[in-house]
Scaffold this motif. Structure first.
Motif, short mmCIF file in Angstrom:
data_model
loop_
_atom_site.label_atom_id
_atom_site.label_comp_id
_atom_site.label_asym_id
_atom_site.label_seq_id
_atom_site.Cartn_x
_atom_site.Cartn_y
_atom_site.Cartn_z
N LYS A 158 -40.78 -4.66 -39.93
CA LYS A 158 -40.73 -3.19 -39.89
C LYS A 158 -40.35 -2.71 -38.49
O LYS A 158 -39.57 -1.76 -38.33
CB LYS A 158 -42.08 -2.61 -40.30
N ILE A 159 -40.91 -3.37 -37.45
CA ILE A 159 -40.57 -2.98 -36.07
C ILE A 159 -39.08 -3.20 -35.81
O ILE A 159 -38.40 -2.34 -35.24
CB ILE A 159 -41.42 -3.80 -35.07
N LEU A 160 -38.54 -4.33 -36.23
CA LEU A 160 -37.13 -4.62 -35.99
C LEU A 160 -36.22 -3.64 -36.74
O LEU A 160 -35.19 -3.21 -36.20
CB LEU A 160 -36.81 -6.06 -36.41
N ASN A 161 -36.58 -3.29 -37.97
CA ASN A 161 -35.79 -2.30 -38.72
C ASN A 161 -35.76 -0.97 -37.98
O ASN A 161 -34.69 -0.36 -37.83
CB ASN A 161 -36.38 -2.11 -40.12
N GLN A 162 -36.92 -0.51 -37.53
CA GLN A 162 -36.98 0.76 -36.83
C GLN A 162 -36.27 0.69 -35.48
O GLN A 162 -35.62 1.65 -35.05
CB GLN A 162 -38.45 1.18 -36.62
N LEU A 163 -36.36 -0.46 -34.82
CA LEU A 163 -35.69 -0.63 -33.53
C LEU A 163 -34.17 -0.46 -33.66
O LEU A 163 -33.54 0.22 -32.86
CB LEU A 163 -36.02 -2.00 -32.95
N VAL A 164 -33.60 -1.09 -34.69
CA VAL A 164 -32.14 -0.96 -34.89
C VAL A 164 -31.78 0.49 -35.19
O VAL A 164 -30.80 1.02 -34.66
CB VAL A 164 -31.68 -1.89 -36.04
N ASP A 165 -32.58 1.16 -36.03
CA ASP A 165 -32.32 2.58 -36.33
C ASP A 165 -32.41 3.42 -35.06
O ASP A 165 -31.57 4.29 -34.80
CB ASP A 165 -33.34 3.09 -37.35
N GLU A 166 -33.46 3.20 -34.28
CA GLU A 166 -33.70 4.00 -33.08
C GLU A 166 -32.55 3.86 -32.08
O GLU A 166 -32.12 4.84 -31.48
CB GLU A 166 -35.01 3.56 -32.42
N LEU A 167 -32.06 2.65 -31.91
CA LEU A 167 -30.98 2.42 -30.94
C LEU A 167 -29.61 2.79 -31.50
O LEU A 167 -28.64 2.89 -30.75
CB LEU A 167 -30.98 0.95 -30.51
N ASN A 168 -29.53 3.02 -32.80
CA ASN A 168 -28.24 3.34 -33.44
C ASN A 168 -28.05 4.83 -33.62
O ASN A 168 -26.92 5.31 -33.68
CB ASN A 168 -28.15 2.65 -34.80
N ILE A 169 -29.15 5.59 -33.70
CA ILE A 169 -29.07 7.03 -34.01
C ILE A 169 -29.40 7.83 -32.75
O ILE A 169 -30.42 7.58 -32.10
CB ILE A 169 -30.06 7.39 -35.14
N PRO A 170 -28.55 8.80 -32.36
CA PRO A 170 -28.82 9.60 -31.16
C PRO A 170 -30.15 10.33 -31.25
O PRO A 170 -30.55 10.79 -32.33
CB PRO A 170 -27.65 10.60 -31.12
N THR A 171 -30.83 10.44 -30.12
CA THR A 171 -32.11 11.15 -30.04
C THR A 171 -31.87 12.55 -29.53
O THR A 171 -31.12 12.75 -28.57
CB THR A 171 -33.08 10.40 -29.09
N SER A 172 -32.51 13.53 -30.15
CA SER A 172 -32.37 14.91 -29.72
C SER A 172 -32.82 15.06 -28.27
O SER A 172 -33.85 14.52 -27.87
CB SER A 172 -33.21 15.82 -30.63
N GLY A 173 -32.03 15.79 -27.48
CA GLY A 173 -32.39 16.01 -26.09
C GLY A 173 -31.70 15.07 -25.12
O GLY A 173 -31.75 15.26 -23.91
N ARG A 174 -31.07 14.00 -25.65
CA ARG A 174 -30.34 13.06 -24.80
C ARG A 174 -28.85 13.20 -25.07
O ARG A 174 -28.44 13.42 -26.21
CB ARG A 174 -30.78 11.62 -25.07
#
Length: 1077
Positions: free
Chosen positions: A155-171
């Motif tokens: 679950k951590i690895l799945n979320q990690l790939v999503d987090e690094l692939n999708i832009p974060t608001s404010g950045r």
């Protein structure tokens, strides 16, 4: 935080997520909304991080854990620069340890939130310290522990790939791509390998657990593989809302793993041995593997070997029908077939072993799928896409390439697919009819229907002659049956016929509708000037076009639209040339046997006229008919053609409800506008009046007659219900006419016709019908269009008073409506109809006045000079209306807020004397709303507010030492709120430094004028910002601010403004790199 406060937080969380009210500290009842507001305070400052950690450690409530975790994520994201690097690492390690120790006992929603937090910290701190880049290694410990921890790790690895692939608001996107690229190069392959390793362990039974856990492990491992393969490797920001897969730009370092036959076989085996959702995820991974870029393979031989493995796997699935009984698997498999040809050339496919068998199996699968259309409606277009791409590539492949006779084999399979498609779609009509509502009609699914129609032309034109014979063999007998039944019915309605006749009629009409859609798609799905258009194909087009039946309204309109686009859009150029294109064009109309393009166009327009005559209550038909008419009138060539048609002349001379009953149907009032806009466009086109045989004044006669009758009525009669429909109709008609006036001559013609006899009617209507929304909306929308100075059309002679008169009439309407509206009690707060009842008319009246005030066709100084109160009255009424709306409601309704802030901006731009003369409380109320609007997420609204501030501060800077009444009034307002400029300065700089990128250009506009108007305000903000930073950051900030102010003059000329704006952009980029919030 102590235990008592913790209990209170737990109670609030319980209320938030269950809706059960709780009791506050003072015994008051707390509902869900208030509980949410109290808990949101945990996200206000970084000082609350210890409280959130305390909640996580001590609480037994899963809801409290969720709130604490969400608050931590928000605080970390918002206040990232407030933490030192060791603090960031400590928080990361704390969350990871908490997950390792407690994760297996937590609810899934808490686990998801905690994982999102640790991944967000990893992303934001990626370049701070190497420890953040080692998360994948840390997660390996989870994978090697218990099965429960292995699930957590995946679950951590799945979320990690999503987090690094999708832009974060404010950045910024640059920051995101920098982190994303580094993650791709450092970690992504390792993460992909971890997912594959887990799959292999499940496959070899190296991981043993209960079936449910194995299922979860399989789902998570496959989802991880899909996420890694669909990673945005090169920063193209693909659209996530579409299922279409582009080319997968995997790095060269992935080559060995992706080329390895074991990788492909692993996914094929998982697909074959599991059930959805695991099997469909495995299929999704295969689709992505099939989309890997060509250049990843070092040689053509390697690529051919990879393609061979794919073809073999697909062939085995098709032979054994493996898993295809499941809907999810079936849909993904159709996507795979559709994707295969998109990434591989036909010349490569034909060389693979078993290509002929694969082609036959694919055709058999397609036929089976189409026959079972009720289960595959959303997947058929993928299969049609495969065949379309195959046949489109045939001209580029030598016949001797690959398997012998592959072109003939493809022809055979394509004809089988098309024949099955036609028969199945015709058969669907009867099946839907006899199902008594149990089956959905494919014709009702407009999206899926369009997808299929888009793909048909290429396939059908591959063997056009044979396909045309198939269609005609179905079309002609159906048309004969249809004519037979209609002739037997005579003038009797179908509803009076026996049930079996009604059913037969419905089936035939449905089947003709399908055939008409198919013919329309084929005829319209190519360019007649295309180099690939075969000799004699225009004759086949003509043969098919003769079968189109005018009773099938929407299918016919679809056909007409396509026919017009291909065969009518260049008739004038072709008629004067002798090219091969002209010969094809002329031969098409000769083969149709109906006459030349003029006759055919007249048939189409006559049909549209009949739709308007005989289907007045069918809104969909009326709307699509008028849209087609509008499109035809909008094209240069087709509009010239329309002017030559007798039917169009009839429409222009008889545009009344006596001839076209749809105009009298209340539901069609919007269509009246389109109808008259189209006719006006044709009439006013070059030589339009001569060709149509009537002048603009004659065209307007029916409308002017109605206006004259309405204007002659006494007030009581004008307010009678009998006048409602004529008033709405005439205003809708005039709006359409005004919308098509694009120059001074035509606009002046309409104004001269309406003035002076008919314009006074408008204010009478506003005064009498103010409480009837439908009438007022029609009137105000017409006035908004009539006052709008687009293309500088409202441009009267220098000695003409018409501009002033136009404003006076507009002012009369706004004043009459506004005074009546203000005298009417407002609906109670929370009334769901408040916008319709009050705010819609109010916002439209502001829009009307905005158009008049901003049109640049009135010298407003004339009104005061000659004691004309029109301007004063309209501004007073509009201000009263605007200020009567609570601020929350202003910002809650987008259309209202745009009208409101646009009006305020115009006041501060052109009517400062009136604004500054307002009562101080009223002026400050306006500035409060401007301050709020400045922070809006809507770029238009924030721009209006920023311009308002710029007008104010520019005036103040230029005139601050002058003895003017306006300056005295303005200084009085500023004395009542001395911190006005300083609060605006703080908000503008905060938006620049920390706000969304979309607002930056807007907020930069007033910054120079504000800094010059109040240098002390800028100095105050500078001191405040410095006080929030560390000593190291203070030095950096001072240096950055000095660069911002260097070479900036104390003037507001354009060059100085532009230079300062560029410096602000550089200041923002530099400061955001080190500022702490």
């Amino acid at each position: 935080m102590d235990s008592a406060q913790l209990k209170q937080v737990e109670a609030l969380c319980e209320t938030l997520y269950t809706g059960m009210p709780t009791t506050g500290e003072n015994g008051e009842q707390i509902n869900r909304q208030e509980a949410q507001q109290r808990l949101m305070s945990l996200q206000q400052s970084a000082d609350f991080i210890p409280q959130c950690q305390y909640i996580l450690e001590k609480t037994q409530s899963q809801y409290a854990r969720l709130v604490a975790t969400n608050s931590l994520t928000e605080l970390i994201t918002t206040h990232w620069n407030s933490f030192t690097i060791p603090q960031r690492i400590d928080i990361r390690n704390y969350v990871l340890t908490y997950l390792a120790n407690n994760g297996t006992q937590l609810e899934s929603f808490v686990v998801v939130s905690l994982i999102k937090l640790v991944c967000r910290i990893t992303k934001l701190g990626w370049f701070d310290d190497p420890v953040h880049r080692e998360l994948a290694d840390d997660v390996t410990k989870f994978l090697q522990a218990t099965v429960e921890h292995c699930i957590l790790g995946l679950k951590i690895l799945n979320q990690l790939v999503d987090e690094l692939n999708i832009p974060t608001s404010g950045r910024t996107l640059t920051q995101h791509r920098k982190t994303s690229v580094s993650f791709r190069d450092v970690c992504l392959l390792k993460v992909f390998q971890l997912g594959l390793t887990t799959l292999k362990q499940l496959q070899t039974r190296a991981i043993t657990s209960d079936p449910q856990q194995e299922k979860i492990l399989g789902e998570l491992s496959l989802a991880l593989a899909v996420r890694c393969l669909s990673f945005d490797f090169i920063g193209t920001n693909p659209d996530e809302s579409t299922e279409d897969v582009g080319t997968i730009q995997a790095p060269t370092s992935w080559r060995t793993l992706l080329q390895d036959p074991a990788t492909t076989e692993l996914f094929f085996e998982f697909y074959a041995t599991t059930a959805p959702p695991r099997s469909s995820k495995a299929m999704e991974a295969i689709i992505l593997l099939a989309s890997v870029r060509r250049s990843l393979f070092p040689t053509d031989k390697d690529r051919a070997a990879f393609l061979g493995r794919l073809i073999t796997g697909i062939r085995e699935m098709l032979s054994n029908q493996t898993g295809l009984q499941h809907q999810d698997n079936y849909h993904q498999f159709c996507r795979l077939l559709g994707r295969l040809k998109a990434n591989y050339q036909l010349s490569e496919l034909v060389k693979t072993n078993g290509y002929m068998e694969w082609l036959e199996l694919a055709a058999s699968f397609t036929v089976q799928s189409i026959r079972n259309w009720q289960y595959s409606t959303n997947s058929i277009h993928y299969l049609l896409s495969l065949w379309g791409r195959l046949v489109a590539a045939v001209p580029y492949v030598r016949p001797e390439t690959g398997a012998q006779g592959h072109v003939q084999h493809l022809e055979k399979q394509v004809l089988l697919v098309i024949e099955t498609y036609i028969e199945s779609m015709l058969g669907s009509v009867e099946a839907v009819l006899r199902s008594d509502g149990a089956l959905e009609n494919p014709l009702d699914d407009d999206g899926s229907l369009r997808e299929q129609m888009d793909r048909l032309p290429v396939i059908c034109r591959f063997k056009y002659g044979a396909v045309a014979q198939m269609i005609l063999a179905k079309f002609d007998p159906l048309l004969a049956q249809y004519r037979d039944i209609t002739s037997r019915l005579g003038n009797s309605p179908t509803s009076s016929a026996p049930n079996d006749v009604q059913q037969s009629m419905a089936i035939i009409e449905g089947q003709l509708t399908w055939l008409t859609y198919i013919v329309g798609a084929i005829v319209g799905g190519h360019s007649w000037s295309s180099a690939h258009m075969g000799e004699g194909e225009e004759a086949i087009d003509a043969s098919l076009s003769r079968r189109a039946d005018p009773q099938l309204e929407q299918a016919m309109l679809f056909y007409f639209g396509n026919f017009r686009r291909v065969y009518m859009f260049m008739w004038d150029q072709m008629s004067g040339s002798s090219s091969s294109g002209q010969k094809v064009y002329l031969r098409m109309f000769e083969q149709m046997g109906m006459g030349d393009h003029t006759v055919v166009a007249n048939i189409i327009v006559t049909k549209m006229g009949n739709n308007l005559k005989f289907w007045p209550e069918e809104q969909e038909i009326v709307s699509k008919t008028l849209d087609l008419f509008h499109d035809m009138a909008g094209g240069y060539s087709s509009s010239k053609l329309l002017l030559t048609l007798e039917t169009v002349r009839f429409l222009a001379k008889n545009h009344t409800s006596d001839h076209f009953p749809f105009l009298s149907i209340p539901a069609n009032v919007r269509q009246r506008t389109t109808f008259h806009a189209t006719l006006t466009r044709l009439l006013l086109s070059p030589n339009g009046e001569d060709k149509l045989g009537l002048t603009f004044e004659q065209f307007l006669e029916p409308i002017i007659t109605v206006l004259g009758k309405l204007g002659s009525l006494p007030p009581n009669d004008l307010r009678s219900e009998n006048c409602r429909a004529p008033l709405i109709g005439v205003f809708r008609d005039l709006r359409g006419i005004a919308a098509s006036l694009h120059n001074r001559k035509t606009y002046s013609a309409l104004f001269e016709i309406l003035h002076p006899q008919h314009l006074p009617l408008f204010s009478k209507v506003a005064d009498l019908w103010y409480d009837q929304t439908d009438v007022m909306i029609s009137l105000l929308r017409f006035l908004q269009e009539f006052c709008h100075n687009k293309a500088n059309r409202v441009n009267f002679d220098q000695s003409s008073p018409n501009g002033i008169l136009l404003f006076r009439y507009t002012s009369d309407v706004v004043c009459a409506y506004g005074r009546r509206l203000m005298a009417t009690p407002a609906p109670p707060p929370g009334d769901p109809e408040i916008y319709k009842k009050r705010y819609k008319g109010l916002s439209l009246s502001l829009h009307v006045l905005n158009s008049a005030l901003g049109g640049n066709y009135v010298c407003f100084g004339v009104f005061e000079l000659y004691n004309d109160m029109s301007l004063q009255n309209s501004l007073d009424v509009a201000l009263n209306m605007a200020l009567s709306v609570p601020l929350d409601d202003v910002n809650a309704y987008p259309k209202l807020s745009k009208a409101y802030y646009s009006f305020i901006e115009i006041l501060f731009r052109s009517h400062k004397k009136r604004v500054f003369a307002l009562d101080t409380n009223v002026f400050l109320q306006i500035m409060t709303t401007v301050h709020e609007g400045l922070q809006s997420n809507d770029q238009t609204i924030s721009s209006f507010c920023a311009n308002t501030i710029d007008h104010l501060t520019t005036y103040f800077f230029i005139n601050q030492n002058k003895d003017k009444v306006e300056m005295h009034n303005l200084n009085k307002h500023l004395a009542a709120q001395p911190n006005l400029f300083s609060s605006l300065t703080m908000t503008l700089f905060n938006l620049l430094l920390f706000g969304p990128p979309s607002n930056h250009w807007a907020v930069m506009r007033p910054m120079l004028s504000l800094m010059l108007a109040s240098e002390s305000s800028f100095q105050e903000y500078k001191n405040y910002l410095l006080s929030t930073q560390s000593n190291e950051n203070q030095a950096k900030l001072n240096e950055t601010l000095n660069k911002l102010l260097s070479d900036v003059n104390r003037s507001l000329d354009s060059a100085n403004r532009d230079r300062f704006t560029q410096k602000l952009t550089a200041f923002r980029v530099t400061a955001r790199g080190f500022l702490t919030i």
